[in-house]
Design an enzyme around this catalytic site. Structure first.
Site, short mmCIF file in Angstrom:
data_model
loop_
_atom_site.label_atom_id
_atom_site.label_comp_id
_atom_site.label_asym_id
_atom_site.label_seq_id
_atom_site.Cartn_x
_atom_site.Cartn_y
_atom_site.Cartn_z
N MET A 1 7.62 10.52 -30.32
CA MET A 1 6.44 11.25 -30.20
C MET A 1 6.35 12.52 -29.34
SD MET A 1 3.15 8.60 -30.13
CE MET A 1 3.28 8.15 -28.34
N HIS B 1 14.89 9.63 -24.19
CA HIS B 1 14.94 9.72 -25.92
C HIS B 1 16.24 10.28 -25.97
CE1 HIS B 1 10.44 10.88 -25.06
NE2 HIS B 1 10.45 9.92 -26.12
P1 AMP Z 1 7.84 7.77 -27.56
O1 AMP Z 1 8.22 9.37 -27.65
O2 AMP Z 1 7.19 7.63 -26.21
O3 AMP Z 1 7.39 7.14 -28.60
O4 AMP Z 1 9.39 7.05 -27.44
C1 AMP Z 1 10.27 7.29 -28.63
C2 AMP Z 1 11.50 6.26 -28.29
O5 AMP Z 1 12.22 6.74 -27.01
C3 AMP Z 1 10.82 4.78 -28.14
O6 AMP Z 1 11.80 3.77 -28.92
C4 AMP Z 1 10.86 4.75 -26.78
O7 AMP Z 1 11.01 3.19 -26.27
C5 AMP Z 1 12.28 5.26 -26.29
N1 AMP Z 1 12.07 5.50 -24.81
C6 AMP Z 1 11.22 6.23 -24.20
N2 AMP Z 1 11.04 6.19 -22.84
C7 AMP Z 1 12.38 5.62 -22.60
C8 AMP Z 1 13.30 5.54 -21.36
N3 AMP Z 1 13.05 5.81 -20.54
N4 AMP Z 1 14.59 4.73 -21.70
C9 AMP Z 1 14.99 4.43 -23.12
N5 AMP Z 1 14.14 4.82 -24.20
C10 AMP Z 1 12.93 5.41 -23.86
#
Ligand code: AMP
Length: 295
Positions: free
Chosen positions: A28, A35
């Site tokens: 997102m 990420h």
């Molecule tokens: P989001 O943009 O929050 O939807 O996250 C996109 C992807 O990045 C998802 O698969 C999350 O689980 C992963 N993600 C977000 N924060 C972290 C983190 N601190 N460590 C590892 N993966 C992450």
């Protein structure tokens, strides 16, 4: 790196790349090292890395932060470029949900507890958009963070149940130096809240230590987790549970057996920010014990 905004351009660019293997990372945006570590993994295992940035309205509840979700498209594009993303998909809401869109993917059982209880409709929104993105990209592999542990389990099950031939790969959580899990939503935290937010990592550490010291009652471990989190009066605890890592069945009331696998999963509200975290309780989780990656 090429930026595309329509499914047609996306498919054409993937076809033209003649890559044998494609790794996909849906996000997102407002990217951080949580990420970019997913991009790095994807780059190691695939010829072509495709990322998407789409703030998906259907996974936000009416009183959640969709309107104010942080955005930084230029900064995000630079981070994608620096981490080997060759194709970045940034569709509009109308591209993903054209007029008359009528299909929702729901995953039963795994979505009833934990965050499912506090965010009705959230996982249907996630499963629907990820199923659509998987169909649009058609990658061999897709990468998700263990940070969102329930989401990872739901997506794995969704891909399996719908026979989507994309392999779902989970990547350990990236943390700040002091243990706070990286999250786009951490920007909402005031200095005082940032200090209290550390209690998530502290509570997980304490629970792991209790398990290591011989505590095998899942209820006692859950209670310890909750007690560590509610020390701070500003914390509104949503849940503190131990769950089976695959089925997400809650383990309260059971005795943990050796090698069974148990995940401690927590969610709380701190001011206007909702924070989640989790850790393996009964085996070493190197990502939790060591700090990886800086800013
Ligand atoms: P989001 O943009 O929050 O939807 O996250 C996109 C992807 O990045 C998802 O698969 C999350 O689980 C992963 N993600 C977000 N924060 C972290 C983190 N601190 N460590 C590892 N993966 C992450």
């Amino acid at each position: 790196m090429r930026i595309v905004t329509t499914t047609e351009e996306l498919r054409e660019a993937i076809r033209d790349s003649s890559a044998n293997t494609v790794g996909f990372v849906p996000t997102m945006g407002y990217l951080h090292s949580g990420h970019t570590t997913l991009f790095d993994h994807a780059r190691k295992q695939n010829d072509l890395v495709v990322a998407s940035i789409f703030v998906n309205p259907t996974q936000f509840g009416p009183n959640e932060d969709f309107e104010v979700y942080p955005r930084d498209p230029e900064g995000d594009a630079a981070k994608c470029r620096a981490h080997g993303v060759r194709l970045l998909f940034m569709p509009s809401v109308a591209e993903v949900y054209p007029d008359g869109h009528a299909t929702t993917v729901t995953v039963d059982h795994l979505t009833t507890e934990l965050c499912g209880r506090f965010r009705p409709g959230h996982f249907a929104g996630v499963a629907t958009v990820v199923a659509k993105l998987f169909c649009m990209v058609g990658s061999q592999r897709a990468y998700f963070g263990e940070k969102d542990f329930q989401q990872l389990a739901v997506i794995r099950r969704m891909a399996r149940d719908l026979n989507i031939p994309t392999r779902v790969i989970g990547i350990p959580t990236i943390r700040e130096d002091d243990g706070l899990a990286r999250s786009s939503r951490n920007v909402y935290l005031s200095d005082e809240e940032r200090a209290v937010a550390l209690s998530l990592a502290t509570a997980l550490r304490a629970t792991r230590a209790a398990h290591r010291a011989g505590e095998r009652s899942a209820s006692a471990l859950c209670d310890l987790l909750a007690a560590e989190l509610t020390r701070h009066p500003t914390v509104a605890l949503q849940y503190a549970e131990l769950a089976d890592p695959e089925s997400l069945k809650l383990l309260r009331g059971t005795t943990l057996e050796a090698g069974q696998g148990a995940r401690a999963i927590i969610a709380l509200q701190l001011g206007r920010t909702r924070l989640i975290d989790n850790a393996a309780i009964d085996h070493d989780d190197p990502s939790f014990l060591t700090t990886r990656l800086g800013a």
